[in-house]
Design a protein around this motif. Structure first.
Motif, PDB file in Angstrom:
ATOM      1  N   PRO A  12       7.982 -10.213   2.731  1.00 42.10           N
ATOM      2  CA  PRO A  12       7.216 -10.250   3.971  1.00 42.10           C
ATOM      3  C   PRO A  12       7.102 -11.661   4.541  1.00 42.10           C
ATOM      4  N   LEU A  13       6.989 -11.726   5.863  1.00 41.06           N
ATOM      5  CA  LEU A  13       6.808 -12.991   6.565  1.00 41.06           C
ATOM      6  C   LEU A  13       5.398 -13.046   7.134  1.00 41.06           C
ATOM      7  N   VAL A  14       4.898 -14.253   7.354  1.00 43.24           N
ATOM      8  CA  VAL A  14       3.556 -14.443   7.895  1.00 43.24           C
ATOM      9  C   VAL A  14       3.679 -15.014   9.297  1.00 43.24           C
ATOM     10  N   GLY A  15       2.870 -14.472  10.194  1.00 43.55           N
ATOM     11  CA  GLY A  15       2.879 -14.953  11.569  1.00 43.55           C
ATOM     12  C   GLY A  15       1.494 -14.848  12.171  1.00 43.55           C
ATOM     13  N   LYS A  26      -4.080 -14.546  11.645  1.00 40.01           N
ATOM     14  CA  LYS A  26      -2.935 -14.342  10.762  1.00 40.01           C
ATOM     15  C   LYS A  26      -2.618 -12.863  10.602  1.00 40.01           C
ATOM     16  N   ARG A  27      -1.330 -12.565  10.494  1.00 36.21           N
ATOM     17  CA  ARG A  27      -0.875 -11.213  10.195  1.00 36.21           C
ATOM     18  C   ARG A  27       0.374 -11.294   9.343  1.00 36.21           C
ATOM     19  N   LYS A  28       0.765 -10.161   8.770  1.00 31.65           N
ATOM     20  CA  LYS A  28       1.923 -10.125   7.889  1.00 31.65           C
ATOM     21  C   LYS A  28       2.950  -9.149   8.445  1.00 31.65           C
TER      22      LYS A  28
END
Length: 68
Positions: A12-15, A26-28
């Motif tokens: 998963p990436l964080v943005g 923040k969200r994933k």
């Protein structure tokens, strides 16, 4: 179990989630994981959790059959 591709290790990436007023929270971004079953060298089936993009790449390169 971690949300990680078992073939290439993609995770998963964080943005940021942006509201109308541009406040960032923040969200994933999770990986689109799918279960596929492939045969080992000795013929026994193995289930893997791989991303949809990995399945597409394997089909394009001819490693995975189009029916899978």
């Amino acid at each position: 179990m971690a949300r990680r591709d078992q073939l290439n290790g993609k995770g998963p990436l964080v943005g940021n989630l942006r509201s109308h007023s541009m406040i960032a929270t923040k969200r994933k971004f999770n990986v689109n994981l799918q279960k596929i079953t492939i045969a080992n060298s000795n013929g026994t089936p193995t289930t893997l959790r791989v991303s949809a993009k990995t399945i597409k790449t394997l089909k394009r390169k001819g490693i995975l059959s189009a029916q899978a």
